[in-house]
Write a protein that holds these residues in place. Structure first.
Motif, PDB file in Angstrom:
ATOM      1  N   GLU A 252     -66.856  28.827  -8.733  1.00 56.44           N
ATOM      2  CA  GLU A 252     -68.006  27.931  -8.784  1.00 56.44           C
ATOM      3  C   GLU A 252     -68.208  27.390 -10.196  1.00 56.44           C
ATOM      4  OE1 GLU A 252     -71.070  30.376  -7.162  1.00 56.44           O
ATOM      5  OE2 GLU A 252     -70.416  30.070  -5.085  1.00 56.44           O
ATOM      6  N   ALA A 253     -68.086  28.256 -11.191  1.00 57.06           N
ATOM      7  CA  ALA A 253     -68.243  27.811 -12.576  1.00 57.06           C
ATOM      8  C   ALA A 253     -67.179  26.783 -12.944  1.00 57.06           C
ATOM      9  CB  ALA A 253     -68.174  29.012 -13.517  1.00 57.06           C
ATOM     10  N   MET A 254     -65.934  27.068 -12.582  1.00 60.41           N
ATOM     11  CA  MET A 254     -64.849  26.140 -12.899  1.00 60.41           C
ATOM     12  C   MET A 254     -65.032  24.815 -12.171  1.00 60.41           C
ATOM     13  SD  MET A 254     -61.830  29.020 -12.863  1.00 60.41           S
ATOM     14  CE  MET A 254     -60.411  28.019 -13.325  1.00 60.41           C
ATOM     15  N   SER A 255     -65.511  24.873 -10.921  1.00 60.56           N
ATOM     16  CA  SER A 255     -65.711  23.637 -10.167  1.00 60.56           C
ATOM     17  C   SER A 255     -66.786  22.758 -10.799  1.00 60.56           C
ATOM     18  CB  SER A 255     -66.086  23.955  -8.715  1.00 60.56           C
ATOM     19  OG  SER A 255     -67.428  24.382  -8.602  1.00 60.56           O
ATOM     20  N   LEU A 256     -67.723  23.381 -11.521  1.00 61.83           N
ATOM     21  CA  LEU A 256     -68.795  22.642 -12.185  1.00 61.83           C
ATOM     22  C   LEU A 256     -68.438  22.267 -13.622  1.00 61.83           C
ATOM     23  CD1 LEU A 256     -71.900  24.597 -10.866  1.00 61.83           C
ATOM     24  CD2 LEU A 256     -71.256  22.255 -10.289  1.00 61.83           C
ATOM     25  N   GLY A 257     -67.199  22.538 -14.014  1.00 60.14           N
ATOM     26  CA  GLY A 257     -66.755  22.145 -15.344  1.00 60.14           C
ATOM     27  C   GLY A 257     -67.257  23.026 -16.456  1.00 60.14           C
ATOM     28  N   LYS A 258     -67.384  24.338 -16.185  1.00 57.61           N
ATOM     29  CA  LYS A 258     -67.788  25.280 -17.218  1.00 57.61           C
ATOM     30  C   LYS A 258     -66.610  26.164 -17.622  1.00 57.61           C
ATOM     31  CE  LYS A 258     -71.944  24.200 -18.121  1.00 57.61           C
ATOM     32  NZ  LYS A 258     -72.373  23.888 -19.505  1.00 57.61           N
ATOM     33  N   PRO A 259     -66.438  26.418 -18.920  1.00 56.61           N
ATOM     34  CA  PRO A 259     -65.360  27.317 -19.354  1.00 56.61           C
ATOM     35  C   PRO A 259     -65.668  28.755 -18.962  1.00 56.61           C
ATOM     36  CG  PRO A 259     -66.731  26.688 -21.222  1.00 56.61           C
ATOM     37  CD  PRO A 259     -67.220  25.883 -20.054  1.00 56.61           C
ATOM     38  N   VAL A 260     -64.616  29.529 -18.697  1.00 58.66           N
ATOM     39  CA  VAL A 260     -64.787  30.903 -18.224  1.00 58.66           C
ATOM     40  C   VAL A 260     -64.017  31.876 -19.118  1.00 58.66           C
ATOM     41  CG1 VAL A 260     -65.212  30.208 -15.839  1.00 58.66           C
ATOM     42  CG2 VAL A 260     -62.871  30.688 -16.582  1.00 58.66           C
ATOM     43  N   LEU A 261     -64.526  33.103 -19.152  1.00 56.44           N
ATOM     44  CA  LEU A 261     -63.914  34.209 -19.886  1.00 56.44           C
ATOM     45  C   LEU A 261     -63.973  35.417 -18.963  1.00 56.44           C
ATOM     46  CD1 LEU A 261     -62.802  35.529 -22.505  1.00 56.44           C
ATOM     47  CD2 LEU A 261     -65.177  35.780 -23.268  1.00 56.44           C
ATOM     48  N   ALA A 262     -62.804  35.966 -18.598  1.00 55.40           N
ATOM     49  CA  ALA A 262     -62.764  36.966 -17.539  1.00 55.40           C
ATOM     50  C   ALA A 262     -61.865  38.132 -17.894  1.00 55.40           C
ATOM     51  CB  ALA A 262     -62.286  36.323 -16.235  1.00 55.40           C
ATOM     52  N   SER A 263     -62.189  39.280 -17.323  1.00 53.41           N
ATOM     53  CA  SER A 263     -61.366  40.474 -17.530  1.00 53.41           C
ATOM     54  C   SER A 263     -59.972  40.260 -16.959  1.00 53.41           C
ATOM     55  CB  SER A 263     -62.030  41.685 -16.862  1.00 53.41           C
ATOM     56  OG  SER A 263     -62.328  41.412 -15.503  1.00 53.41           O
ATOM     57  N   LYS A 264     -59.006  40.860 -17.619  1.00 52.46           N
ATOM     58  CA  LYS A 264     -57.595  40.662 -17.252  1.00 52.46           C
ATOM     59  C   LYS A 264     -57.221  41.653 -16.155  1.00 52.46           C
ATOM     60  CE  LYS A 264     -53.207  39.736 -19.574  1.00 52.46           C
ATOM     61  NZ  LYS A 264     -52.514  39.753 -20.897  1.00 52.46           N
ATOM     62  N   VAL A 265     -57.631  41.327 -14.929  1.00 50.16           N
ATOM     63  CA  VAL A 265     -57.345  42.175 -13.772  1.00 50.16           C
ATOM     64  C   VAL A 265     -56.782  41.292 -12.664  1.00 50.16           C
ATOM     65  CG1 VAL A 265     -59.140  43.855 -14.349  1.00 50.16           C
ATOM     66  CG2 VAL A 265     -59.695  41.915 -12.842  1.00 50.16           C
ATOM     67  N   PRO A 266     -56.039  41.891 -11.703  1.00 49.96           N
ATOM     68  CA  PRO A 266     -55.562  41.093 -10.563  1.00 49.96           C
ATOM     69  C   PRO A 266     -56.730  40.366  -9.907  1.00 49.96           C
ATOM     70  CG  PRO A 266     -54.532  43.255 -10.544  1.00 49.96           C
ATOM     71  CD  PRO A 266     -55.573  43.298 -11.626  1.00 49.96           C
ATOM     72  N   GLY A 267     -56.479  39.194  -9.419  1.00 49.15           N
ATOM     73  CA  GLY A 267     -57.544  38.348  -8.891  1.00 49.15           C
ATOM     74  C   GLY A 267     -57.946  37.343  -9.946  1.00 49.15           C
ATOM     75  N   ASN A 268     -58.441  37.820 -11.070  1.00 48.10           N
ATOM     76  CA  ASN A 268     -58.732  36.913 -12.183  1.00 48.10           C
ATOM     77  C   ASN A 268     -57.448  36.322 -12.755  1.00 48.10           C
ATOM     78  OD1 ASN A 268     -61.420  37.511 -11.883  1.00 48.10           O
ATOM     79  ND2 ASN A 268     -61.525  38.923 -13.608  1.00 48.10           N
ATOM     80  N   ILE A 269     -56.399  37.138 -12.813  1.00 53.89           N
ATOM     81  CA  ILE A 269     -55.111  36.659 -13.325  1.00 53.89           C
ATOM     82  C   ILE A 269     -54.544  35.569 -12.424  1.00 53.89           C
ATOM     83  CG2 ILE A 269     -52.713  37.348 -13.776  1.00 53.89           C
ATOM     84  CD1 ILE A 269     -53.799  40.090 -14.618  1.00 53.89           C
ATOM     85  N   ASP A 270     -54.774  35.684 -11.115  1.00 49.80           N
ATOM     86  CA  ASP A 270     -54.282  34.679 -10.174  1.00 49.80           C
ATOM     87  C   ASP A 270     -54.988  33.342 -10.370  1.00 49.80           C
ATOM     88  OD1 ASP A 270     -52.450  36.127  -8.043  1.00 49.80           O
ATOM     89  OD2 ASP A 270     -54.105  37.474  -8.481  1.00 49.80           O
ATOM     90  N   LEU A 271     -56.230  33.395 -10.781  1.00 51.67           N
ATOM     91  CA  LEU A 271     -57.034  32.182 -10.909  1.00 51.67           C
ATOM     92  C   LEU A 271     -56.910  31.538 -12.282  1.00 51.67           C
ATOM     93  CD1 LEU A 271     -59.232  30.273  -9.782  1.00 51.67           C
ATOM     94  CD2 LEU A 271     -60.940  31.947 -10.550  1.00 51.67           C
ATOM     95  N   ILE A 272     -56.868  32.354 -13.328  1.00 46.75           N
ATOM     96  CA  ILE A 272     -56.956  31.843 -14.693  1.00 46.75           C
ATOM     97  C   ILE A 272     -55.615  31.929 -15.398  1.00 46.75           C
ATOM     98  CG2 ILE A 272     -58.049  32.194 -16.950  1.00 46.75           C
ATOM     99  CD1 ILE A 272     -60.471  33.306 -15.414  1.00 46.75           C
ATOM    100  N   LYS A 273     -55.170  30.806 -15.924  1.00 44.27           N
ATOM    101  CA  LYS A 273     -53.992  30.741 -16.789  1.00 44.27           C
ATOM    102  C   LYS A 273     -54.510  30.780 -18.230  1.00 44.27           C
ATOM    103  CE  LYS A 273     -52.053  30.196 -12.877  1.00 44.27           C
ATOM    104  NZ  LYS A 273     -51.582  31.425 -12.189  1.00 44.27           N
ATOM    105  N   ASP A 274     -54.305  31.913 -18.879  1.00 41.96           N
ATOM    106  CA  ASP A 274     -54.958  32.203 -20.153  1.00 41.96           C
ATOM    107  C   ASP A 274     -54.684  31.111 -21.191  1.00 41.96           C
ATOM    108  OD1 ASP A 274     -56.517  33.801 -21.855  1.00 41.96           O
ATOM    109  OD2 ASP A 274     -54.745  34.734 -22.726  1.00 41.96           O
TER     110      ASP A 274
END
Length: 339
Positions: A252-274
């Motif tokens: 939801e945050a990414m769809s609204l054009g907000k930058p994200v910072l997330a823990s490096k765990v499976p699931g987040n790794i699939d979504l975010i290209k560091d």
């Protein structure tokens, strides 16, 4: 066709499972598919009898209780499996047998990412024929025009906002110390958390820490209709989970054009290209370093936010999600074996 979606008990009204299941209900209504959504503790025996298919969210917390009823009636189950099922309940001796039983009975097993599906197949190779990935869609309500002041927040602050229930798997206090360090360097930094109280012991510790400083604010549970405005009022949206399937909040945050910072765990790794469409952190120092980059470089924030928005638009289509669910439900009723 009638589908009963059974959620784990004690669901927060703005949580990911509620958002997810309501989106499926809305999206499939136009295809004549009737969906009833209930948490496990609210399901009545008649609900099972009326359903053509029971769709359980979470194998251990939900599926194991649904399973005896379905075995008795012979009705099929669709299972949305979670990272916690795979990484904890299927590996711990005391929960393994029951969780495997649910996986074995399910006619279809839905994972939110391909890496999660592969982890499942490493444990249960025979599930290959009936497992698939369905990317989440993003279907946020429209912003209502609320400002920072409506949430009790200062216009001059740099806000790191964590949308998460207060429970151990979401690990909300892991952001506390790194944001404390950032606040010492950048005094306008604020830590804002929005989510329901879900674990009494952790909530007590969490509130004590948040109340002890003037740079941390706990908003409690925020209505889902207000979340777009809160996201837009934030500078960076966080995910601190120890385990994650695929975070609705990050999408939801990414769809609204907000930058994200997330823990490096499976699931987040699939979504975010560091460093491309967001930042990942593996420890406190990485959180501080990447948080500092966001604070100091507005152009970087804009570039990463734009990439995140484009990624979500391309990969997380509601229309594709609904078409796949319709196909899965129809296949299950036809008793076809493979996808």
């Amino acid at each position: 066709m009638k589908i009963l979606i059974v959620l784990p008990p004690d669901q927060p009204k703005s949580g990911g499972n509620i958002t997810y299941s309501n989106r499926i209900k809305r999206g499939l209504a136009r295809h004549g598919i009737q969906i009833l959504i209930k948490p496990l503790d609210k399901v009545e025996p008649q609900d099972y009898r009326d359903a053509d298919i029971v769709h359980a969210f979470n194998a251990f917390r939900t599926g194991r209780f649904v399973l005896p009823v379905l075995k008795e009636t012979g009705k099929p189950m669709v299972l949305t499996i979670t990272g916690t099922d795979i990484n904890e309940y299927m590996t711990k001796e005391e929960t393994r047998k029951e969780t495997y039983g649910v996986v074995q009975y399910a006619s279809r097993i839905i994972s939110l990412t391909e890496s999660s599906r592969q982890e499942l197949l490493n444990l249960v190779p025979d599930a290959k024929c009936k497992s698939l990935v369905i990317n989440l869609g993003v279907d946020l309500p429209k912003p209502r025009g609320k400002s920072r002041a409506d949430f009790g927040l200062d216009d001059n602050s740099f806000i790191f906002m964590l949308p998460a229930g207060i429970r151990p798997v979401k690990n909300p206090l892991s952001a506390y110390q790194p944001i404390s360090r950032l606040h010492k360097r950048f005094p306008n930094v604020r830590f804002v958390v929005a989510g329901p109280e879900m674990d009494p012991a952790l909530t007590a510790e969490f509130k004590n820490k948040m109340d002890a400083v003037d740079w941390a604010h706990y908003l409690g549970e925020v209505e889902h209709t207000d979340m777009p405005d809160l996201i837009l009022a934030s500078d960076v949206v966080l995910n601190t989970s120890r385990s994650e399937g695929l975070s609705h909040a990050l999408l939801e945050a990414m769809s609204l054009g907000k930058p994200v910072l997330a823990s490096k765990v499976p699931g987040n790794i699939d979504l975010i290209k560091d460093g491309q469409n967001g930042f990942l952190f593996a420890n406190e120092d990485e959180f501080v370093d990447k948080g500092s980059l966001y604070i100091e470089n507005a152009d970087l924030r804009e570039t990463i936010a734009a990439a995140g928005r484009q990624w979500v638009q391309e990969q997380y289509s509601v229309e594709r999600e609904m078409e796949t669910f319709r196909h899965v439900y129809e296949q299950v009723l036809c008793k076809e074996c493979c996808l």
